[in-house]
Design a protein around this motif. Sequence first.
Motif, PDB file in Angstrom:
ATOM      1  N   VAL A 211       0.835  -1.209   0.000  1.00 19.28           N
ATOM      2  CA  VAL A 211       0.000   0.000   0.000  1.00 19.28           C
ATOM      3  C   VAL A 211       0.868   1.257   0.000  1.00 19.28           C
ATOM      4  N   PRO A 212       0.397   2.319  -0.673  1.00 19.57           N
ATOM      5  CA  PRO A 212       1.179   3.549  -0.716  1.00 19.57           C
ATOM      6  C   PRO A 212       1.059   4.373   0.569  1.00 19.57           C
ATOM      7  N   ASN A 213       0.025   4.108   1.362  1.00 22.19           N
ATOM      8  CA  ASN A 213      -0.156   4.831   2.626  1.00 22.19           C
ATOM      9  C   ASN A 213      -0.711   3.842   3.655  1.00 22.19           C
ATOM     10  N   LEU A 214       0.145   3.474   4.588  1.00 23.63           N
ATOM     11  CA  LEU A 214      -0.186   2.390   5.511  1.00 23.63           C
ATOM     12  C   LEU A 214      -1.376   2.713   6.425  1.00 23.63           C
ATOM     13  N   LEU A 215      -1.349   3.911   7.018  1.00 26.12           N
ATOM     14  CA  LEU A 215      -2.408   4.235   7.974  1.00 26.12           C
ATOM     15  C   LEU A 215      -3.754   4.435   7.280  1.00 26.12           C
ATOM     16  N   GLU A 216      -3.687   5.016   6.097  1.00 28.83           N
ATOM     17  CA  GLU A 216      -4.912   5.209   5.325  1.00 28.83           C
ATOM     18  C   GLU A 216      -5.530   3.855   4.964  1.00 28.83           C
ATOM     19  N   ALA A 217      -4.673   2.939   4.545  1.00 30.15           N
ATOM     20  CA  ALA A 217      -5.153   1.600   4.180  1.00 30.15           C
ATOM     21  C   ALA A 217      -5.744   0.900   5.396  1.00 30.15           C
ATOM     22  N   ALA A 218      -5.064   1.028   6.544  1.00 32.98           N
ATOM     23  CA  ALA A 218      -5.544   0.377   7.762  1.00 32.98           C
ATOM     24  C   ALA A 218      -6.902   0.949   8.194  1.00 32.98           C
ATOM     25  N   GLU A 219      -7.048   2.262   8.049  1.00 30.96           N
ATOM     26  CA  GLU A 219      -8.321   2.920   8.391  1.00 30.96           C
ATOM     27  C   GLU A 219      -9.452   2.370   7.536  1.00 30.96           C
ATOM     28  N   LYS A 220      -9.141   2.144   6.254  1.00 28.45           N
ATOM     29  CA  LYS A 220     -10.150   1.635   5.336  1.00 28.45           C
ATOM     30  C   LYS A 220     -10.604   0.245   5.751  1.00 28.45           C
ATOM     31  N   TYR A 221      -9.642  -0.596   6.122  1.00 24.50           N
ATOM     32  CA  TYR A 221     -10.005  -1.944   6.564  1.00 24.50           C
ATOM     33  C   TYR A 221     -10.824  -1.881   7.859  1.00 24.50           C
ATOM     34  N   LYS A 222     -10.440  -0.961   8.723  1.00 26.34           N
ATOM     35  CA  LYS A 222     -11.111  -0.839  10.013  1.00 26.34           C
ATOM     36  C   LYS A 222     -12.522  -0.269   9.842  1.00 26.34           C
ATOM     37  N   ASN A 223     -12.617   0.862   9.162  1.00 25.86           N
ATOM     38  CA  ASN A 223     -13.901   1.563   9.106  1.00 25.86           C
ATOM     39  C   ASN A 223     -14.827   1.037   8.016  1.00 25.86           C
ATOM     40  N   THR A 224     -14.296   0.768   6.840  1.00 25.80           N
ATOM     41  CA  THR A 224     -15.154   0.345   5.732  1.00 25.80           C
ATOM     42  C   THR A 224     -15.447  -1.143   5.787  1.00 25.80           C
ATOM     43  N   LEU A 225     -14.412  -1.940   6.055  1.00 28.54           N
ATOM     44  CA  LEU A 225     -14.611  -3.388   6.070  1.00 28.54           C
ATOM     45  C   LEU A 225     -14.904  -3.920   7.468  1.00 28.54           C
ATOM     46  N   GLY A 226     -14.706  -3.059   8.469  1.00 28.05           N
ATOM     47  CA  GLY A 226     -15.110  -3.434   9.822  1.00 28.05           C
ATOM     48  C   GLY A 226     -14.302  -4.549  10.455  1.00 28.05           C
ATOM     49  N   VAL A 227     -12.993  -4.519  10.281  1.00 30.40           N
ATOM     50  CA  VAL A 227     -12.164  -5.522  10.944  1.00 30.40           C
ATOM     51  C   VAL A 227     -11.190  -4.846  11.906  1.00 30.40           C
ATOM     52  N   LYS A 228     -10.691  -5.631  12.838  1.00 27.79           N
ATOM     53  CA  LYS A 228      -9.722  -5.123  13.797  1.00 27.79           C
ATOM     54  C   LYS A 228      -8.342  -5.124  13.161  1.00 27.79           C
ATOM     55  N   VAL A 229      -7.692  -3.989  13.183  1.00 31.05           N
ATOM     56  CA  VAL A 229      -6.357  -3.920  12.585  1.00 31.05           C
ATOM     57  C   VAL A 229      -5.325  -3.703  13.686  1.00 31.05           C
ATOM     58  N   GLY A 230      -4.131  -4.207  13.454  1.00 25.74           N
ATOM     59  CA  GLY A 230      -3.057  -4.060  14.433  1.00 25.74           C
ATOM     60  C   GLY A 230      -2.347  -2.725  14.288  1.00 25.74           C
ATOM     61  N   LYS A 231      -1.278  -2.576  15.051  1.00 23.29           N
ATOM     62  CA  LYS A 231      -0.448  -1.368  14.967  1.00 23.29           C
ATOM     63  C   LYS A 231       0.673  -1.619  13.957  1.00 23.29           C
ATOM     64  N   PRO A 232       1.214  -0.526  13.372  1.00 25.05           N
ATOM     65  CA  PRO A 232       2.320  -0.714  12.429  1.00 25.05           C
ATOM     66  C   PRO A 232       3.541  -1.319  13.138  1.00 25.05           C
ATOM     67  N   ILE A 233       4.147  -2.290  12.510  1.00 28.35           N
ATOM     68  CA  ILE A 233       5.357  -2.926  13.054  1.00 28.35           C
ATOM     69  C   ILE A 233       6.471  -2.799  12.015  1.00 28.35           C
ATOM     70  N   ASP A 234       7.575  -2.134  12.402  1.00 28.18           N
ATOM     71  CA  ASP A 234       8.718  -2.018  11.495  1.00 28.18           C
ATOM     72  C   ASP A 234       9.477  -3.334  11.466  1.00 28.18           C
ATOM     73  N   GLN A 235       9.803  -3.774  10.270  1.00 24.76           N
ATOM     74  CA  GLN A 235      10.623  -4.982  10.121  1.00 24.76           C
ATOM     75  C   GLN A 235      11.804  -4.632   9.229  1.00 24.76           C
ATOM     76  N   PRO A 236      12.812  -3.930   9.833  1.00 25.26           N
ATOM     77  CA  PRO A 236      13.937  -3.440   9.032  1.00 25.26           C
ATOM     78  C   PRO A 236      14.652  -4.548   8.264  1.00 25.26           C
ATOM     79  N   GLU A 237      14.725  -5.743   8.856  1.00 23.06           N
ATOM     80  CA  GLU A 237      15.439  -6.840   8.183  1.00 23.06           C
ATOM     81  C   GLU A 237      14.706  -7.317   6.934  1.00 23.06           C
ATOM     82  N   HIS A 238      13.427  -6.947   6.812  1.00 23.38           N
ATOM     83  CA  HIS A 238      12.667  -7.310   5.607  1.00 23.38           C
ATOM     84  C   HIS A 238      12.352  -6.087   4.747  1.00 23.38           C
TER      85      HIS A 238
END
Length: 134
Positions: free
Chosen positions: A12-39
Amino acid sequence: MIGKLNHIAIAVPNLLEAAEKYKNTLGVKVGKPIDQPEHGVTVIFIELPNTKIELIFPFGENSPIEKFLDKNPAGGIHHVCFEVEDIYYAAEKLELEGARILGNKEPKIGAHGKPVLFLHPKDFNGTLIELEEV
Ligand code: CO
């Protein structure tokens, strides 16, 4: 040979925006952003009853999904991940069948702390496949 669908990763080009969409539009519980520098990614996990969605966004320079987002500026499905019981057995069988394993063919520890391999998208109808040992 493959088992359950473990997750679908969506770049996704915008992580928080995408997460909001899943949360508000699709009605699912989303987690917090997790950085995975090694990936080279920042991930938000979304748990569904039967599988997971992973929203992925580039982290740092040379992120493996940078090019993907250049080609798909609105985002898109980046890979699907299937579970396997024995990743070395799976790798051997796949090679015998002519499927190409990306990288040096050695399983790496993936985003969930388990061994993973990626298969060449050209061998699977344009879809990048991740195998995860469970
Ligand atoms: Co994945």
